[in-house]
Scaffold this motif. Structure first.
Motif, PDB file in Angstrom:
ATOM      1  N   SER A   1      20.787   3.359  12.627  1.00 28.87           N
ATOM      2  CA  SER A   1      21.271   4.508  13.383  1.00 28.87           C
ATOM      3  C   SER A   1      21.001   4.340  14.880  1.00 28.87           C
ATOM      4  N   ALA A   2      19.796   3.899  15.218  1.00 26.77           N
ATOM      5  CA  ALA A   2      19.459   3.669  16.626  1.00 26.77           C
ATOM      6  C   ALA A   2      20.316   2.542  17.197  1.00 26.77           C
TER       7      ALA A   2
ATOM      8  N   ARG B   1      23.853   3.899  17.815  1.00 34.73           N
ATOM      9  CA  ARG B   1      23.881   4.754  19.013  1.00 34.73           C
ATOM     10  C   ARG B   1      23.849   3.917  20.287  1.00 34.73           C
TER      11      ARG B   1
ATOM     12  N   MET C   1      23.825   5.314   8.420  1.00 34.62           N
ATOM     13  CA  MET C   1      22.933   5.924   9.405  1.00 34.62           C
ATOM     14  C   MET C   1      21.894   6.821   8.731  1.00 34.62           C
ATOM     15  N   ARG C   2      22.285   7.495   7.656  1.00 36.84           N
ATOM     16  CA  ARG C   2      21.321   8.331   6.917  1.00 36.84           C
ATOM     17  C   ARG C   2      20.268   7.470   6.211  1.00 36.84           C
ATOM     18  N   ARG C   3      20.681   6.310   5.722  1.00 43.20           N
ATOM     19  CA  ARG C   3      19.767   5.424   4.995  1.00 43.20           C
ATOM     20  C   ARG C   3      18.822   4.650   5.898  1.00 43.20           C
ATOM     21  N   SER C   4      19.242   4.366   7.119  1.00 43.56           N
ATOM     22  CA  SER C   4      18.448   3.496   7.985  1.00 43.56           C
ATOM     23  C   SER C   4      18.355   4.067   9.398  1.00 43.56           C
ATOM     24  N   HIS C   5      17.155   4.470   9.752  1.00 41.88           N
ATOM     25  CA  HIS C   5      16.933   4.972  11.115  1.00 41.88           C
ATOM     26  C   HIS C   5      17.117   3.849  12.130  1.00 41.88           C
ATOM     27  N   ALA C   6      16.731   2.632  11.767  1.00 46.01           N
ATOM     28  CA  ALA C   6      16.895   1.497  12.679  1.00 46.01           C
ATOM     29  C   ALA C   6      18.378   1.228  12.931  1.00 46.01           C
TER      30      ALA C   6
ATOM     31  N   THR D   1      19.235  -4.926  10.478  1.00 45.94           N
ATOM     32  CA  THR D   1      19.798  -3.600  10.747  1.00 45.94           C
ATOM     33  C   THR D   1      20.787  -3.593  11.901  1.00 45.94           C
TER      34      THR D   1
END
Length: 141
Positions: A93-94, A97, A86-91, A128
């Motif tokens: 992470s979204a 969530r 999640m820290r490496r990839s905002h996509a 992702t």
């Protein structure tokens, strides 16, 4: 549970996702598209939990409710890998969530096309998505 049986467990996740993909391609049955997309993740998480814990079969009785994907990820020991990804990839992470908001009871509710498509994309996105990430973890790559 033998390695073959564990692969069968993860195979249930893959087969469930293939069913969701077929619904997506047909652009129909958004309730089941939503349900099957989330269920694929649930099956994958249980397979990972079973494999990592060296269990003979999934320990469903150890986690209630069994369909809560966030709790299931913790139960499977994925917290650190999940946090790093999640820290490496905002996509990603979204996508994660979105996936943890899935509820199995939605198969009895009215789910809109946009909600179903968004969840399916979060699960299946080739770069992702949550399932490609779980595949990598399960297969140890």
């Amino acid at each position: 549970m033998s390695e073959f049986d564990l692969d069968w467990c993860f195979g249930r996740a893959e087969e469930t996702l293939r069913s969701a993909i077929a619904l997506r391609r047909a652009n129909r049955d958004h309730v089941n598209l939503y349900f099957l997309s989330g269920l694929a993740v649930e099956h994958a998480l249980w397979a990972i939990r079973t494999k990592r814990a060296g269990l003979r079969r999934p320990d469903y009785e150890a986690l209630r409710p069994t369909h809560h994907l966030g709790r299931l990820a913790r139960h499977g020991g994925l917290e650190e890998e999940l946090a790093q990804t999640m820290r490496r990839s905002h996509a990603f992470s979204a996508h994660w969530r979105a996936v943890v908001t899935w509820v199995s009871n939605a198969r009895y509710a009215k789910v809109g096309a946009r909600e179903a498509l968004d969840l399916h994309n979060a699960v299946s996105d080739a770069r992702t998505g949550v399932m490609p990430w779980l595949r990598t973890i399960y297969h140890g790559r």
